[in-house]
Structure formats: structure tokens, C-alpha cells
Design an enzyme around this catalytic site. Structure first.
Site, PDB file in Angstrom:
ATOM      1  N   GLU A 183      -6.096 -10.887  -1.074  1.00 41.14           N
ATOM      2  CA  GLU A 183      -6.668 -10.615   0.180  1.00 41.14           C
ATOM      3  C   GLU A 183      -8.334 -10.410  -0.147  1.00 41.14           C
ATOM      4  OE1 GLU A 183      -5.376  -7.324   2.341  1.00 41.14           O
ATOM      5  OE2 GLU A 183      -3.286  -7.646   1.865  1.00 41.14           O
ATOM      6  N   GLU A 223       0.820  -1.103   0.002  1.00 38.97           N
ATOM      7  CA  GLU A 223       0.052   0.020   0.048  1.00 38.97           C
ATOM      8  C   GLU A 223       0.982   1.331  -0.060  1.00 38.97           C
ATOM      9  OE1 GLU A 223      -2.700  -0.488   3.364  1.00 38.97           O
ATOM     10  OE2 GLU A 223      -3.736  -2.353   2.200  1.00 38.97           O
ATOM     11  N   ASP A 267     -12.276 -10.573  -0.161  1.00 40.57           N
ATOM     12  CA  ASP A 267     -13.508 -10.828   0.589  1.00 40.57           C
ATOM     13  C   ASP A 267     -14.519  -9.984  -0.449  1.00 40.57           C
ATOM     14  OD1 ASP A 267     -12.458  -8.274   1.468  1.00 40.57           O
ATOM     15  OD2 ASP A 267     -11.917  -9.284   3.143  1.00 40.57           O
ATOM     16  N   ASN A 278       1.900  -5.072  -3.245  1.00 38.07           N
ATOM     17  CA  ASN A 278       0.630  -5.382  -2.918  1.00 38.07           C
ATOM     18  C   ASN A 278      -0.205  -4.192  -2.628  1.00 38.07           C
ATOM     19  OD1 ASN A 278      -1.147  -7.614  -2.380  1.00 38.07           O
ATOM     20  ND2 ASN A 278      -1.256  -6.851  -0.109  1.00 38.07           N
TER      21      ASN A 278
HETATM   22  C1  XIL Z   1      -6.030  -6.402   8.336  1.00 44.30           C
HETATM   23  C2  XIL Z   1      -6.351  -7.409   9.194  1.00 44.30           C
HETATM   24  O1  XIL Z   1      -7.371  -8.338   8.592  1.00 44.30           O
HETATM   25  C3  XIL Z   1      -6.897  -6.996  10.623  1.00 44.30           C
HETATM   26  O2  XIL Z   1      -7.014  -8.054  11.678  1.00 44.30           O
HETATM   27  C4  XIL Z   1      -5.991  -5.995  11.284  1.00 44.30           C
HETATM   28  O3  XIL Z   1      -6.672  -5.375  12.461  1.00 44.30           O
HETATM   29  C5  XIL Z   1      -5.786  -4.919  10.154  1.00 44.30           C
HETATM   30  O4  XIL Z   1      -5.417  -5.453   8.867  1.00 44.30           O
HETATM   31  N1  XIL Z   1      -4.856  -4.551   3.808  1.00 44.30           N
HETATM   32  C6  XIL Z   1      -3.737  -5.433   4.017  1.00 44.30           C
HETATM   33  C7  XIL Z   1      -3.963  -6.254   5.497  1.00 44.30           C
HETATM   34  O5  XIL Z   1      -2.934  -5.578   3.544  1.00 44.30           O
HETATM   35  O6  XIL Z   1      -2.932  -6.534   6.167  1.00 44.30           O
HETATM   36  C8  XIL Z   1      -5.160  -5.882   6.229  1.00 44.30           C
HETATM   37  O7  XIL Z   1      -5.256  -6.779   7.482  1.00 44.30           O
HETATM   38  C9  XIL Z   1      -6.410  -5.701   5.525  1.00 44.30           C
HETATM   39  C10 XIL Z   1      -6.129  -4.569   4.307  1.00 44.30           C
END
Ligand code: XIL
Length: 323
Positions: A239, A133, A241, A174
Site C-alpha cells: 500500500e 492490522e 504512498d 498485512n
Molecule cells: C483506506 C482507503 O484508502 C480509504 O478510502 C478508506 O476510507 C479507509 O481505508 N490500511 C489499509 C487500507 O489496509 O485498507 C486503508 O485504506 C489504508 C490503511
């Protein structure tokens, strides 16, 4: 009736890496979690355990307990391990204050971190999200402790340091909100193109795919994947969802969610993306309800009772349908 074959079996047979983000605690204590994880996936990412904050409880101290638990689970169950993440602006250690360091000291601090962590999991982590990020939503470089101190070169440095100690791992950039062709993915494309021109050892780009209003247009995701592939980069979905705004969620949104998951898998299979990681195992483990209370609360493949959802079956059918 027990299934004859599982989603994991289908992924294995298709030579596809289907992953889940996992937490260390339920891995130790929750048999249902284990069972679902083994039923669904052949790849894992540590949801938090390999981030800088969780790994570094005090200055000068590394705590690998949870990260090792995830790595050991992966090894014991013949799962691939994605490492997440070496350099990020979030989840820094509580004690870490950037004003305690000069810019040179920050560079040395980051180098030590990358060398230590990527070095420890050398040969174990197959792909690292080296930098997470670094680009803001408008396509400019994100303000962060690393950018403030070191400028854009912190990315080049981080990839080179990771490559020093883990030359066999695939090294990824990423980010979120860059899944389709848009202003942000344009900026990331230019960023990575520049790094490749400078000979920086970047191997791939991770598209996070946190879909909070259904998935983006699959055509545009495919076009985006193609342009990164044309640069010579691997693309992973890292990641995923899938949720919908609660206020106007589709009726029967679990069926729609199944289609959305399948659409993204379709793009992966058509465009040579061999890895798709879902950001959690069961809906009850998801970060979404806490962080985005305005969307539907069931973004994953298993429900809270460890029952597979329509999205599980849709992915399984699609994977069984590959030649
Ligand atoms: C999130 C986790 O799922 C949570 O448990 C934590 O509190 C915050 O981070 N982008 C990412 C991940 O790269 O590392 C993040 O994960 C979600 C967004």
C-alpha cells in the site's frame, strides 16, 4: 510525445508486479483514470470494494457489484488481482454490532464471510490480505471485535478458512508501520513464526509502506524483508504512498519522492520481493489528504491531470535496468 514504452511495459518485462489500489466508480466513468491505470500497472487491489463493510450492506446480504467490477477490469486488462481484506477491525458493516452475537456466533459469522468471499474469488485473486492490522503500534495484539471474542486464534482460523476455499491463493498477513525493523515488526515476526510452527497456512507478509515522512531507512527495510524471507514467507509491499510533513517538506519534494520510491523498489529487486502496490492511481484519488492533512498532498505516481510524475519515471528507469 507519446512514450514508446510505459511503466507497465517495464514491469511486465522485468516480471515484476507493480500494482495500484483502485476504486470502482472511476473505473466505470473516468477514461483518464483508466488510461493512467493501464499505463502504470499490471496488478490491482480494490481500495475498498472487497472489505467487509462495503460488501455487506444488510445482514445476510452480500453485494459483489464493485468487487466484481475491479476483478473484471483486472481480467480484461491481463492484470493480477490482490484481494484486500478478509478480516480487519475497520470498515465493518454499519449494522454489525458485536453485542448481538455470542463468541461462537461471531466465529461462525467470520467463517461464513471468509468462505463466501475468498470462495467467490477463488482462482481470480492471486494473493489475499487475509488478516489486516492485528497488531497494535506497541507490538501487543490490537483490541478488536475479533480478538475480544476469539483471542489470538482468530488469525489461525481465518487463514485456515481462506485456505479451505482458495487453496491456490497466496495468503498474507498485512500491516502498517512494520516496514523496517522496529518493535512492531518484531512482534509481527513472532506472531507469524508462531503461526507457522502451528502449521497455519500463511504464505506471506504485506508491508503497507504508507510513508508519511519519506520512506524508512532502506537498509532496515531490507533487513526486515530478509528475516521474513528466512522464515519462508513471501514479502509484498502492499500500500505504498510517499508524503512529507508539510511543515518541513524537502524542497522540490517530487524529486525526493522519486528517489524514495526508487529506493524501495531497489530493496524489492535486491531481496526477492516481486510485488509493489501503490495506494491509488492519481494524487487526486489518494486517501492521504483526507486522513493526514498535515502532510504533502501528492503521494502517488500520477498527478491530477493524469500526467506521470518523477516517481513514475524513476520506477520505470529502475525496472528497465534489471537484467
Ligand atoms: C483506506 C482507503 O484508502 C480509504 O478510502 C478508506 O476510507 C479507509 O481505508 N490500511 C489499509 C487500507 O489496509 O485498507 C486503508 O485504506 C489504508 C490503511
Amino acid at each position: 510525445m507519446p512514450e514508446d514504452t510505459t511503466l507497465r511495459d517495464a514491469a511486465d518485462a522485468a516480471d515484476f508486479r507493480l500494482g495500484a489500489a483502485v476504486a470502482a466508480d472511476p473505473l466505470r466513468t473516468d477514461a483518464g483514470y483508466w488510461t493512467s491505470l493501464r499505463r502504470g500497472f499490471n496488478t490491482v487491489t480494490a481500495e475498498n470494494a472487497m472489505k467487509m463493510g462495503p460488501m455487506r450492506p444488510e445482514p445476510g446480504v452480500y453485494d459483489f457489484t464493485d468487487a466484481d467490477a475491479v476483478a473484471n477490469f483486472a481480467e480484461a486488462h491481463d492484470m493480477a488481482l490482490r484481494g484486500h481484506t478478509l478480516v480487519w477491525h475497520n470498515q465493518l458493516p454499519d449494522w454489525f454490532q458485536e453485542w448481538d452475537y455470542t463468541d461462537d456466533q461471531l466465529a461462525a459469522f467470520l467463517r461464513d464471510h471468509v468462505h463466501t468471499v475468498a470462495g467467490r474469488y477463488r482462482g481470480t485473486v492471486e494473493a489475499w490480505d487475509v488478516v489486516n492490522e492485528a497488531v497494535a503500534d506497541d507490538g501487543t495484539m490490537r483490541d478488536s471485535v475479533w480478538y475480544d471474542a476469539l483471542g489470538e486464534r482468530y488469525l489461525d482460523d481465518a487463514f485456515r478458512w481462506a485456505n479451505d476455499v482458495a487453496p491456490d491463493a497466496d495468503l498474507f498477513y498485512n500491516d502498517y508501520g512494520a516496514d523496517a525493523v522496529n518493535e512492531k515488526s518484531d512482534a509481527i515476526y513472532e506472531l507469524l513464526e508462531g503461526m507457522l510452527d502451528r502449521g497455519v497456512p500463511v504464505d506471506g507478509v504485506g508491508l503497507q509502506m504508507h510513508a508519511l515522512d519519506g520512506v524508512p531507512d532502506p537498509e532496515s527495510v531490507a533487513e526486515n524483508v530478509r528475516r521474513f524471507s528466512d522464515l519462508g514467507l513471501d514479502v509484498h509491499v502492499t500500500e505504498m504512498d510517499v508524503a512529507y510533513p508539510e511543515a518541513d517538506a524537502p524542497e522540490n519534494h517530487r524529486e525526493r519522492q522519486a528517489e524514495d520510491y526508487r529506493d524501495v523498489l531497489d530493496v524489492c529487486l535486491a531481496e526477492g520481493v516481486d510485488t509493489l502496490v501503490v495506494w491509488g492511481v492519481r494524487d487526486s484519488d489518494s486517501w492521504i489528504p483526507e486522513w493526514f492533512p498535515h502532510v504533502t498532498e501528492d503521494p502517488l505516481l500520477f498527478d491530477a491531470s493524469n500526467d506521470p510524475k518523477p516517481a513514475y519515471h524513476a520506477l520505470k528507469e529502475r525496472l528497465e535496468d534489471t537484467d
